[in-house]
Design a protein around this motif. Structure first.
Motif, PDB file in Angstrom:
ATOM      1  N   UNK A 232       0.854  -1.174   0.000  1.00 40.97           N
ATOM      2  CA  UNK A 232       0.000   0.000   0.000  1.00 40.97           C
ATOM      3  C   UNK A 232       0.898   1.233   0.000  1.00 40.97           C
ATOM      4  N   UNK A 233       1.114   1.786  -1.168  1.00 44.53           N
ATOM      5  CA  UNK A 233       2.033   2.918  -1.335  1.00 44.53           C
ATOM      6  C   UNK A 233       1.623   4.115  -0.496  1.00 44.53           C
ATOM      7  N   UNK A 234       0.336   4.377  -0.434  1.00 47.97           N
ATOM      8  CA  UNK A 234      -0.142   5.523   0.331  1.00 47.97           C
ATOM      9  C   UNK A 234       0.267   5.399   1.800  1.00 47.97           C
ATOM     10  N   UNK A 235       0.046   4.228   2.391  1.00 45.19           N
ATOM     11  CA  UNK A 235       0.387   4.038   3.799  1.00 45.19           C
ATOM     12  C   UNK A 235       1.889   4.108   4.033  1.00 45.19           C
ATOM     13  N   UNK A 236       2.665   3.553   3.133  1.00 44.42           N
ATOM     14  CA  UNK A 236       4.125   3.581   3.269  1.00 44.42           C
ATOM     15  C   UNK A 236       4.634   5.022   3.233  1.00 44.42           C
TER      16      UNK A 236
ATOM     17  N   UNK B 251       6.342  10.166   5.837  1.00 39.73           N
ATOM     18  CA  UNK B 251       6.171  11.607   6.031  1.00 39.73           C
ATOM     19  C   UNK B 251       5.954  11.917   7.513  1.00 39.73           C
ATOM     20  N   UNK B 252       5.112  11.132   8.167  1.00 35.16           N
ATOM     21  CA  UNK B 252       4.864  11.347   9.596  1.00 35.16           C
ATOM     22  C   UNK B 252       6.149  11.193  10.412  1.00 35.16           C
ATOM     23  N   UNK B 253       6.924  10.167  10.113  1.00 36.37           N
ATOM     24  CA  UNK B 253       8.190   9.974  10.822  1.00 36.37           C
ATOM     25  C   UNK B 253       9.137  11.141  10.548  1.00 36.37           C
ATOM     26  N   UNK B 254       9.159  11.619   9.307  1.00 37.77           N
ATOM     27  CA  UNK B 254      10.016  12.753   8.964  1.00 37.77           C
ATOM     28  C   UNK B 254       9.613  14.034   9.673  1.00 37.77           C
ATOM     29  N   UNK B 255       8.313  14.266   9.788  1.00 36.39           N
ATOM     30  CA  UNK B 255       7.825  15.448  10.508  1.00 36.39           C
ATOM     31  C   UNK B 255       8.248  15.378  11.971  1.00 36.39           C
ATOM     32  N   UNK B 256       8.029  14.239  12.590  1.00 32.17           N
ATOM     33  CA  UNK B 256       8.393  14.083  13.999  1.00 32.17           C
ATOM     34  C   UNK B 256       9.892  14.253  14.209  1.00 32.17           C
ATOM     35  N   UNK B 257      10.678  13.635  13.335  1.00 29.42           N
ATOM     36  CA  UNK B 257      12.137  13.755  13.446  1.00 29.42           C
ATOM     37  C   UNK B 257      12.568  15.209  13.254  1.00 29.42           C
TER      38      UNK B 257
ATOM     39  N   UNK C  87      14.572  12.834   4.017  1.00 25.06           N
ATOM     40  CA  UNK C  87      15.415  11.711   4.436  1.00 25.06           C
ATOM     41  C   UNK C  87      14.580  10.457   4.678  1.00 25.06           C
ATOM     42  N   UNK C  88      13.428  10.631   5.296  1.00 29.77           N
ATOM     43  CA  UNK C  88      12.544   9.501   5.567  1.00 29.77           C
ATOM     44  C   UNK C  88      12.004   8.906   4.266  1.00 29.77           C
ATOM     45  N   UNK C  89      11.621   9.765   3.329  1.00 32.08           N
ATOM     46  CA  UNK C  89      11.120   9.278   2.038  1.00 32.08           C
ATOM     47  C   UNK C  89      12.203   8.541   1.256  1.00 32.08           C
ATOM     48  N   UNK C  90      13.442   9.007   1.378  1.00 30.08           N
ATOM     49  CA  UNK C  90      14.528   8.352   0.631  1.00 30.08           C
ATOM     50  C   UNK C  90      14.773   6.927   1.124  1.00 30.08           C
TER      51      UNK C  90
END
Length: 65
Positions: A12-16, A21-27, A54-57
């Motif tokens: 599920x690309x959307x969830x991934x 993105x959520x992890x990147x925002x928090x970081x 960075x998280x998306x990469x």
């Protein structure tokens, strides 16, 4: 006798991407506070953007290699 097994995995690309993105925002939010007790709006934006990219990469291969 060989047995052929056909397996397909659907991701599920959307969830991934949403999780990345959520992890990147928090970081990025935490990072903006790492060396600065009162980060500016620009500090927040830059740290969050870096965190998201960075998280998306980690989950997207941009094909640059």
């Amino acid at each position: 006798m060989k047995t052929k097994i056909n397996n397909t995995i659907k991701l599920n690309s959307y969830n991934i991407i949403s999780d990345a993105v959520e992890m990147g925002i928090n970081y990025g939010y935490m990072r903006a506070h790492k060396y600065n007790d009162k980060p500016t709006e620009q500090d927040f934006k830059a740290a969050i953007q870096d965190g998201i990219m960075n998280s998306l990469s980690e989950v997207i291969d941009y094909g640059n290699e």
